[in-house]
Design a protein around this motif. Structure first.
Motif, PDB file in Angstrom:
ATOM      1  N   VAL A  92       9.598  -4.389  -4.528  1.00 45.13           N
ATOM      2  CA  VAL A  92       9.592  -5.855  -4.646  1.00 45.13           C
ATOM      3  C   VAL A  92       8.191  -6.445  -4.491  1.00 45.13           C
ATOM      4  O   VAL A  92       7.819  -7.370  -5.196  1.00 45.13           O
ATOM      5  N   VAL A  93       7.379  -5.896  -3.578  1.00 45.07           N
ATOM      6  CA  VAL A  93       6.061  -6.515  -3.343  1.00 45.07           C
ATOM      7  C   VAL A  93       4.974  -5.973  -4.268  1.00 45.07           C
ATOM      8  O   VAL A  93       3.864  -6.501  -4.305  1.00 45.07           O
ATOM      9  N   TYR A  97      -1.130 -14.415  -3.089  1.00 43.26           N
ATOM     10  CA  TYR A  97       0.275 -14.840  -3.118  1.00 43.26           C
ATOM     11  C   TYR A  97       1.022 -14.327  -1.880  1.00 43.26           C
ATOM     12  O   TYR A  97       1.868 -15.022  -1.318  1.00 43.26           O
ATOM     13  N   MET A  98       0.672 -13.127  -1.429  1.00 41.13           N
ATOM     14  CA  MET A  98       1.316 -12.597  -0.219  1.00 41.13           C
ATOM     15  C   MET A  98       0.977 -13.461   0.993  1.00 41.13           C
ATOM     16  O   MET A  98       1.813 -13.689   1.857  1.00 41.13           O
ATOM     17  N   GLN A  99      -0.267 -13.946   1.045  1.00 37.48           N
ATOM     18  CA  GLN A  99      -0.658 -14.851   2.146  1.00 37.48           C
ATOM     19  C   GLN A  99       0.198 -16.120   2.086  1.00 37.48           C
ATOM     20  O   GLN A  99       0.677 -16.606   3.107  1.00 37.48           O
ATOM     21  N   ASN A 112       0.811  -1.215   0.000  1.00 40.59           N
ATOM     22  CA  ASN A 112       0.000   0.000   0.000  1.00 40.59           C
ATOM     23  C   ASN A 112       0.846   1.268   0.000  1.00 40.59           C
ATOM     24  O   ASN A 112       0.310   2.376   0.103  1.00 40.59           O
ATOM     25  N   GLY A 113       2.174   1.074  -0.080  1.00 40.46           N
ATOM     26  CA  GLY A 113       3.056   2.222  -0.288  1.00 40.46           C
ATOM     27  C   GLY A 113       3.036   3.240   0.826  1.00 40.46           C
ATOM     28  O   GLY A 113       2.748   4.396   0.603  1.00 40.46           O
ATOM     29  N   LEU A 131      17.009  -3.513  -9.413  1.00 39.78           N
ATOM     30  CA  LEU A 131      15.838  -3.685  -8.551  1.00 39.78           C
ATOM     31  C   LEU A 131      15.355  -5.127  -8.416  1.00 39.78           C
ATOM     32  O   LEU A 131      14.700  -5.465  -7.428  1.00 39.78           O
ATOM     33  N   GLY A 132      15.642  -5.958  -9.412  1.00 42.95           N
ATOM     34  CA  GLY A 132      15.105  -7.324  -9.368  1.00 42.95           C
ATOM     35  C   GLY A 132      13.601  -7.300  -9.275  1.00 42.95           C
ATOM     36  O   GLY A 132      12.950  -6.477  -9.913  1.00 42.95           O
ATOM     37  N   GLY A 133      13.045  -8.175  -8.474  1.00 43.23           N
ATOM     38  CA  GLY A 133      11.600  -8.161  -8.256  1.00 43.23           C
ATOM     39  C   GLY A 133      10.886  -9.345  -8.892  1.00 43.23           C
ATOM     40  O   GLY A 133      11.496 -10.180  -9.551  1.00 43.23           O
TER      41      GLY A 133
END
Lengths: 270, 417
Positions: free
Chosen positions: A116-117, A124-126, A105-106, B357-359
């Protein structure tokens, strides 16, 4: 005797010629070598053939999470050199998920994590949160700065008894009697890197840490006195882990959470 | 007899009443049905237009605005487009909405900054606009005040937009090209209109206007620091050799056999294109396939990398276990590097940032548990990053200009969000 200088001259000439020849040969070899390298490079510059598509990539979460493990260590072990990066293994899944959500949520506290997220879905985060929560791997102990006995004693007091006069509950009150965390939302606090713990307490105090899941720690950190963050982080960082370090359940917590502390568990589906 | 008559009148009255009620009910039901359908259609179109990407900061407050759009002229904050009466568009009639979307004018007729892509949205039909309007009026209202834009002088003077619009804005719905198929026209309508692909993929001039003569010819995305490649699939085009299937796969799953979506394009796939129907995605691909090859080849004159050997060494050490010795990637997992437009685009910034940054590849319905690439910003210095970028830009048939370590160093401080 007369021949001697000329023989000497001849020998010199011969050896010089030999030397020159050898040098030429070496040079020629070098050229040849250079040519080989050049051809090899050119060969590599050519487009790939379909036959070479034979990489074996493990179908595992560990392989999928290469981006995480670069900094947080294999299986979320922690970063062996940078004490500002937390260990992820064994932290309760709800807690980890809420962290991911706040980065997604930045909230602007860590640009690298936000990037990255960014492309992950809630589902997928769960899954990622559950993966790290389930890893059982050894802890590493991070060094702490040198502190006087009294400082560590203050840290121990805060962890076990809190500072009731200032309204600071003991760490053990919410993080579990053995400080190993409470499922699904409260992380264990033993053996975390000193630098990370201090910086997080300071972020809480200055309202810069995520309040995605709870604002409890904001209250606690603000009630602590100067030097308390360092004291408690240092004491916690060097405690041996209990044999059973599983996070306990909410029901197993002997006392209720303080009234002002509300855990927001919605969106957590673990 | 009299009683009979009365009875029969009674029956008739009851019957008529019943019938009227039924008719009315079915009318209401029909109206509700068609409204629900309109909302559904509007939701789909709002997805295609990717409204959410710019008008949302956190998922909890969808469409409430407040997202900072950094431009070379300052920062604009997107407005609240939820139906809130005080802070959103609750008071807007459809005509207000049409005025914004089609004419680029706000509630009071004020000229809107073209960061709101009305240069593209003007092509949206009135019928589609009505669906989007109806959908937006149906989402939860969120009370959140709009933030004031923070633009630099002279761009903070709104009336300057009169001149800008005179030069660069022609309002008008999409006009179908009758010499083309319906599918092509649908693709063109989506790409040039609601999809607003031009806004990133077309070169902009110093005043932020798009080069209208060469649409989708590739462009630097200002301030964000990414390059949106040329979208022609013809020889020399940014998507050279991409089949219809490849284009659809990228838009649907984020990953195709020719490359993957990264940076802002990954956002587009995540929030927008993955939800599009196969019919629409295929139409988009058909339209892109018709784009002419670039007049000037997008491959700039080649500057040979002088650090090729070093790059090869780094590649062997860090990259080839996933991307392969021949840059072939792994289908559905890791993107191919040979011929990948992210690697070969003219500036090199996309490859530089990917290494730094990768990711993760974008998580989509078609690729729900994507694999990821480690960020190398901390592990490799700028010289090493440049070397490995140059190696992948000049191997396996790739023939792109070399980048410099100073460009890598500059890219480290670009905004990541």
């Amino acid at each position: 005797m007369k021949n001697q200088p000329s023989r000497c001259l001849r020998t010199s000439l011969a050896s010089m010629t030999l030397f020159l020849l050898m040098s030429f040969q070496a040079a020629a070899l070098q050229v040849a070598e250079a040519q080989v390298t050049d051809t090899q490079i050119k060969a590599q510059k050519s487009p790939p053939s379909a036959l070479q598509n034979n990489l074996q990539i493990p179908n595992t979460m560990e392989q999928r999470l290469a981006a995480c493990n670069q900094c947080h260590g294999e299986y979320g072990y922690g970063n062996t050199t940078d004490p500002n990066i937390p260990r992820l293994a064994e932290k309760p899944a709800g807690y980890l998920y809420k962290q991911l959500l706040s980065f997604k949520n930045g909230e602007g506290r860590n640009q690298a994590m936000e990037y990255v997220v960014r492309q992950l879905s809630p589902a997928y985060m769960q899954e990622i949160a559950q993966y790290y929560a389930a890893q059982r791997i050894p802890y590493q102990q991070y060094p702490i700065p040198e502190f006087a006995e009294e400082v560590l004693a203050r840290g121990e007091l805060l962890a076990k008894e809190g500072d009731p006069a200032r309204g600071v509950p003991a760490c053990a009150h919410c993080h579990g009697g053995k400080l190993t965390g409470v499922k699904p939302m409260i992380p264990g606090v033993l053996n975390q890197p000193y630098d990370y713990m201090v910086s997080q307490l300071k972020l809480w105090r200055s309202n810069k840490r995520s309040t995605e899941s709870t604002q409890c720690m904001q209250v606690v950190a603000k009630r602590m006195r100067k030097g308390d963050a360092e004291a408690v982080a240092a004491w916690l960082a060097i405690q041996p882990l209990p044999e059973n370090r599983e996070p306990i359940s909410m029901q197993a917590l002997p006392e209720e959470l303080p009234g002002w502390c509300v855990l927001e568990e919605n969106e957590v589906n673990l | 007899m009299k009683q009979l008559l009365i009875d029969s009148i009674k029956v008739t009255v009851v019957k008529t009443t019943l019938l009227t009620v039924l008719a009315l009910l079915s009318l209401f039901a029909q109206a509700a049905d068609s409204k629900a359908e309109l909302i559904k259609k509007g939701e789909y179109l709002a997805r295609v237009g990717d409204c959410v990407s710019c008008h949302t900061v956190t998922d909890k407050k969808a469409f409430a605005g407040g997202h900072a759009m950094r431009t070379p002229f300052g920062t604009l904050y997107t407005p609240n487009i939820t139906p809130d009466n005080q802070t959103g568009i609750g008071q807007w009639t459809f005509e207000h909405f049409w005025q914004a979307l089609h004419h680029g004018k706000g509630y009071k007729g004020e000229l809107l900054y073209p960061a709101f892509s009305y240069t593209s949205y003007t092509k949206v039909t009135r019928e589609d606009a009505l669906a989007i309007y109806t959908y937006l009026q149906s989402v939860p209202a969120i009370n959140q005040k709009n933030r004031t834009h923070n633009l630099t002088f002279p761009f903070n003077i709104r009336s300057l937009l009169y001149a800008w619009r005179l030069l660069y804005f022609t309002p008008g719905e999409y006009q179908p090209d009758n010499s083309q198929t319906d599918e092509w026209n649908r693709g063109a309508y989506l790409v040039e209109g609601l999809g607003h692909c031009n806004e990133c993929h077309t070169t902009r001039n110093a005043l932020g206007a798009m080069d209208q003569k060469s649409p989708l010819n590739g462009g630097q995305i200002p301030v964000q620091g990414w390059y949106a490649p040329n979208l022609s699939t013809q020889t020399g085009g940014g998507l050279e050799g991409w089949s219809q299937k490849d284009v659809v796969a990228l838009l649907k799953t984020g990953l195709s056999e020719k490359g993957g979506a990264i940076g802002p394009m990954a956002d587009v796939v995540r929030n927008s294109t993955q939800y599009m129907t196969d019919t629409d995605l295929n139409a988009v691909a058909v339209y892109l396939a018709s784009l002419p090859a670039p007049a000037v080849s997008s491959n700039q004159p080649l500057v040979e990398a002088r650090d090729y050997a070093l790059g090869q060494e780094i590649y062997t050490q860090h990259c080839d276990s996933c991307h392969g010795q021949q840059g072939q990637g792994v289908k559905g997992i890791y993107p191919v590097l040979a011929g990948n437009p992210t690697v070969t685009e003219p500036t090199g910034i996309n490859a530089i940032r990917s290494v730094l940054l990768g990711g993760f590849s974008v998580a989509t319905k078609g690729n729900p548990e994507p694999y990821s690439m480690p960020p190398f910003a901390a592990q490799l210095n700028s010289k090493d990053v440049a070397a490995v970028v140059n190696y992948i830009r000049q191997s396996w048939g790739n023939n792109a200009t070399a980048v410099l370590a100073t460009e890598v160093a500059k890219a480290r401080s670009l905004p990541q969000g």
